[in-house]
Write a protein that holds these residues in place. Sequence first.
Motif, PDB file in Angstrom:
ATOM      1  N   ARG A  42       0.845  -1.193   0.000  1.00 58.82           N
ATOM      2  CA  ARG A  42       0.000   0.000   0.000  1.00 58.82           C
ATOM      3  C   ARG A  42       0.878   1.238   0.000  1.00 58.82           C
ATOM      4  NH1 ARG A  42      -3.328  -3.143   3.939  1.00 58.82           N
ATOM      5  NH2 ARG A  42      -4.663  -4.335   2.545  1.00 58.82           N
ATOM      6  N   SER A  43       0.260   2.370  -0.323  1.00 56.11           N
ATOM      7  CA  SER A  43       0.977   3.643  -0.247  1.00 56.11           C
ATOM      8  C   SER A  43      -0.018   4.760   0.054  1.00 56.11           C
ATOM      9  CB  SER A  43       1.736   3.923  -1.543  1.00 56.11           C
ATOM     10  OG  SER A  43       0.832   4.021  -2.621  1.00 56.11           O
ATOM     11  N   LEU A  44       0.502   5.825   0.608  1.00 50.70           N
ATOM     12  CA  LEU A  44      -0.279   7.027   0.897  1.00 50.70           C
ATOM     13  C   LEU A  44       0.527   8.239   0.465  1.00 50.70           C
ATOM     14  CD1 LEU A  44      -1.617   6.492   4.552  1.00 50.70           C
ATOM     15  CD2 LEU A  44      -2.946   6.452   2.442  1.00 50.70           C
ATOM     16  N   SER A  45      -0.156   9.316   0.138  1.00 51.66           N
ATOM     17  CA  SER A  45       0.550  10.547  -0.212  1.00 51.66           C
ATOM     18  C   SER A  45       0.824  11.406   1.014  1.00 51.66           C
ATOM     19  CB  SER A  45      -0.239  11.347  -1.249  1.00 51.66           C
ATOM     20  OG  SER A  45      -1.499  11.693  -0.730  1.00 51.66           O
ATOM     21  N   VAL A  46       0.098  11.150   2.113  1.00 53.46           N
ATOM     22  CA  VAL A  46       0.332  11.902   3.353  1.00 53.46           C
ATOM     23  C   VAL A  46       0.440  10.920   4.512  1.00 53.46           C
ATOM     24  CG1 VAL A  46      -0.545  13.647   4.935  1.00 53.46           C
ATOM     25  CG2 VAL A  46      -0.906  13.912   2.488  1.00 53.46           C
ATOM     26  N   CYS A  47       1.650  10.785   5.050  1.00 53.32           N
ATOM     27  CA  CYS A  47       1.886   9.898   6.188  1.00 53.32           C
ATOM     28  C   CYS A  47       2.339  10.665   7.425  1.00 53.32           C
ATOM     29  CB  CYS A  47       2.924   8.848   5.829  1.00 53.32           C
ATOM     30  SG  CYS A  47       2.207   7.538   4.832  1.00 53.32           S
ATOM     31  N   ASN A  48       2.210  11.988   7.371  1.00 56.70           N
ATOM     32  CA  ASN A  48       2.551  12.850   8.508  1.00 56.70           C
ATOM     33  C   ASN A  48       3.974  12.618   9.009  1.00 56.70           C
ATOM     34  OD1 ASN A  48       0.011  14.052   8.411  1.00 56.70           O
ATOM     35  ND2 ASN A  48      -0.877  12.495   9.734  1.00 56.70           N
ATOM     36  N   SER A  49       4.909  12.578   8.082  1.00 61.67           N
ATOM     37  CA  SER A  49       6.316  12.438   8.436  1.00 61.67           C
ATOM     38  C   SER A  49       6.760  13.652   9.237  1.00 61.67           C
ATOM     39  CB  SER A  49       7.177  12.318   7.174  1.00 61.67           C
ATOM     40  OG  SER A  49       6.830  11.160   6.455  1.00 61.67           O
ATOM     41  N   GLU A  50       7.730  13.443  10.095  1.00 61.23           N
ATOM     42  CA  GLU A  50       8.173  14.491  11.003  1.00 61.23           C
ATOM     43  C   GLU A  50       9.109  15.507  10.367  1.00 61.23           C
ATOM     44  OE1 GLU A  50       9.815  12.109  14.086  1.00 61.23           O
ATOM     45  OE2 GLU A  50       7.864  11.389  14.740  1.00 61.23           O
ATOM     46  N   ASP A  51       9.833  15.117   9.311  1.00 62.94           N
ATOM     47  CA  ASP A  51      10.776  16.031   8.669  1.00 62.94           C
ATOM     48  C   ASP A  51      10.934  15.665   7.200  1.00 62.94           C
ATOM     49  OD1 ASP A  51      12.587  13.823   8.598  1.00 62.94           O
ATOM     50  OD2 ASP A  51      13.364  14.368  10.551  1.00 62.94           O
ATOM     51  N   ALA A  52      11.894  16.263   6.526  1.00 63.54           N
ATOM     52  CA  ALA A  52      12.052  16.071   5.084  1.00 63.54           C
ATOM     53  C   ALA A  52      12.941  14.884   4.720  1.00 63.54           C
ATOM     54  CB  ALA A  52      12.626  17.345   4.463  1.00 63.54           C
ATOM     55  N   LYS A  53      13.487  14.187   5.695  1.00 67.89           N
ATOM     56  CA  LYS A  53      14.404  13.087   5.412  1.00 67.89           C
ATOM     57  C   LYS A  53      13.659  11.778   5.152  1.00 67.89           C
ATOM     58  CE  LYS A  53      17.791  15.023   8.550  1.00 67.89           C
ATOM     59  NZ  LYS A  53      18.455  14.867   9.844  1.00 67.89           N
ATOM     60  N   PRO A  54      14.156  10.974   4.219  1.00 70.27           N
ATOM     61  CA  PRO A  54      13.595   9.630   4.055  1.00 70.27           C
ATOM     62  C   PRO A  54      13.823   8.827   5.334  1.00 70.27           C
ATOM     63  CG  PRO A  54      14.929  10.212   2.155  1.00 70.27           C
ATOM     64  CD  PRO A  54      15.175  11.263   3.205  1.00 70.27           C
ATOM     65  N   ARG A  55      12.923   7.878   5.580  1.00 71.88           N
ATOM     66  CA  ARG A  55      13.007   7.078   6.800  1.00 71.88           C
ATOM     67  C   ARG A  55      12.445   5.690   6.517  1.00 71.88           C
ATOM     68  NH1 ARG A  55      10.654   9.763  12.028  1.00 71.88           N
ATOM     69  NH2 ARG A  55      12.522  10.940  11.601  1.00 71.88           N
ATOM     70  N   VAL A  56      12.995   4.685   7.194  1.00 72.68           N
ATOM     71  CA  VAL A  56      12.442   3.339   7.147  1.00 72.68           C
ATOM     72  C   VAL A  56      12.155   2.902   8.573  1.00 72.68           C
ATOM     73  CG1 VAL A  56      13.439   2.559   4.967  1.00 72.68           C
ATOM     74  CG2 VAL A  56      14.763   2.328   7.043  1.00 72.68           C
ATOM     75  N   THR A  57      11.019   2.225   8.742  1.00 73.65           N
ATOM     76  CA  THR A  57      10.632   1.708  10.043  1.00 73.65           C
ATOM     77  C   THR A  57      10.322   0.229   9.886  1.00 73.65           C
ATOM     78  OG1 THR A  57       9.653   3.848  10.612  1.00 73.65           O
ATOM     79  CG2 THR A  57       9.016   1.962  11.971  1.00 73.65           C
ATOM     80  N   LEU A  58      11.018  -0.607  10.626  1.00 74.85           N
ATOM     81  CA  LEU A  58      10.806  -2.051  10.616  1.00 74.85           C
ATOM     82  C   LEU A  58       9.742  -2.371  11.661  1.00 74.85           C
ATOM     83  CD1 LEU A  58      11.665  -4.873   9.627  1.00 74.85           C
ATOM     84  CD2 LEU A  58      13.480  -4.817  11.346  1.00 74.85           C
ATOM     85  N   VAL A  59       8.679  -3.045  11.221  1.00 76.06           N
ATOM     86  CA  VAL A  59       7.537  -3.342  12.085  1.00 76.06           C
ATOM     87  C   VAL A  59       7.337  -4.858  12.101  1.00 76.06           C
ATOM     88  CG1 VAL A  59       5.108  -2.846  12.505  1.00 76.06           C
ATOM     89  CG2 VAL A  59       6.526  -1.134  11.370  1.00 76.06           C
ATOM     90  N   ALA A  60       7.258  -5.427  13.295  1.00 81.32           N
ATOM     91  CA  ALA A  60       7.223  -6.887  13.440  1.00 81.32           C
ATOM     92  C   ALA A  60       5.943  -7.527  12.926  1.00 81.32           C
ATOM     93  CB  ALA A  60       7.439  -7.270  14.896  1.00 81.32           C
ATOM     94  N   ASP A  61       4.800  -6.865  13.152  1.00 78.45           N
ATOM     95  CA  ASP A  61       3.531  -7.514  12.794  1.00 78.45           C
ATOM     96  C   ASP A  61       2.435  -6.470  12.595  1.00 78.45           C
ATOM     97  OD1 ASP A  61       2.731  -6.743  15.401  1.00 78.45           O
ATOM     98  OD2 ASP A  61       3.360  -8.666  16.222  1.00 78.45           O
ATOM     99  N   ALA A  62       1.221  -6.946  12.281  1.00 76.63           N
ATOM    100  CA  ALA A  62       0.105  -6.046  12.006  1.00 76.63           C
ATOM    101  C   ALA A  62      -0.292  -5.232  13.232  1.00 76.63           C
ATOM    102  CB  ALA A  62      -1.094  -6.838  11.484  1.00 76.63           C
ATOM    103  N   PHE A  63      -0.135  -5.787  14.441  1.00 80.45           N
ATOM    104  CA  PHE A  63      -0.465  -5.043  15.658  1.00 80.45           C
ATOM    105  C   PHE A  63       0.454  -3.836  15.822  1.00 80.45           C
ATOM    106  CE2 PHE A  63      -1.915  -9.396  16.597  1.00 80.45           C
ATOM    107  CZ  PHE A  63      -3.260  -9.122  16.766  1.00 80.45           C
ATOM    108  N   ALA A  64       1.750  -4.042  15.626  1.00 81.30           N
ATOM    109  CA  ALA A  64       2.705  -2.941  15.721  1.00 81.30           C
ATOM    110  C   ALA A  64       2.468  -1.921  14.612  1.00 81.30           C
ATOM    111  CB  ALA A  64       4.129  -3.480  15.661  1.00 81.30           C
ATOM    112  N   LEU A  65       2.057  -2.394  13.451  1.00 83.21           N
ATOM    113  CA  LEU A  65       1.756  -1.496  12.339  1.00 83.21           C
ATOM    114  C   LEU A  65       0.544  -0.622  12.654  1.00 83.21           C
ATOM    115  CD1 LEU A  65       2.697  -0.657   9.569  1.00 83.21           C
ATOM    116  CD2 LEU A  65       1.360  -2.517   8.610  1.00 83.21           C
TER     117      LEU A  65
END
Length: 169
Positions: A42-65
């Motif tokens: 999936r993708s979104l155009s607005v994810c309310n990122s905190e700043d202008a830098k690219p970021r990756v977040t590793l999420v263990a499962d659907a609950f954490a997501l």
Amino acid sequence: MFQSGMTLRLAAGLWLLCWGLAACSLFPQFSGSARMQVEQLRSLSVCNSEDAKPRVTLVADAFALRAWQEGRHVDLLGPAPLPPAGAYVVVEMGQRSSAGYAIAVSRQAWLSRDLVTLNASLLTPPADAPAAEVVTSPCALVALPGGSAYRGVELRDAGGTLLAETRLP
């Protein structure tokens, strides 16, 4: 005795060999990493990122997501159930000042021990295209295959430049 043309070809060949060996150490796909397939869900155009830098977040499962999206006040999951995965990664482009930006994550990824390397294109709108002046922060949700314990993620562009990384403690 070597002729000058032959010497140049030999020198060029040695240079290419040395450059090739150096390139092997720079790109994970040539340094003993295993190839793997990932899926951009999936993708979104607005994810309310905190700043202008690219970021990756590793999420263990659907609950954490779900917790991640609640903290951002977005709905990246949508109504359809998520396919099972070994883990998920949220790839963020960072804040942008207009519409028309997007992320495309390659299905081809690399795994070296417990570190995943994702390749992505950060798409920008054409310079001459009209774009709404609104703050956007594109993101994409990527599913990693099961069978591995993931401890970190790197995000690289097509040229191999590191854009973002995360490592679990």
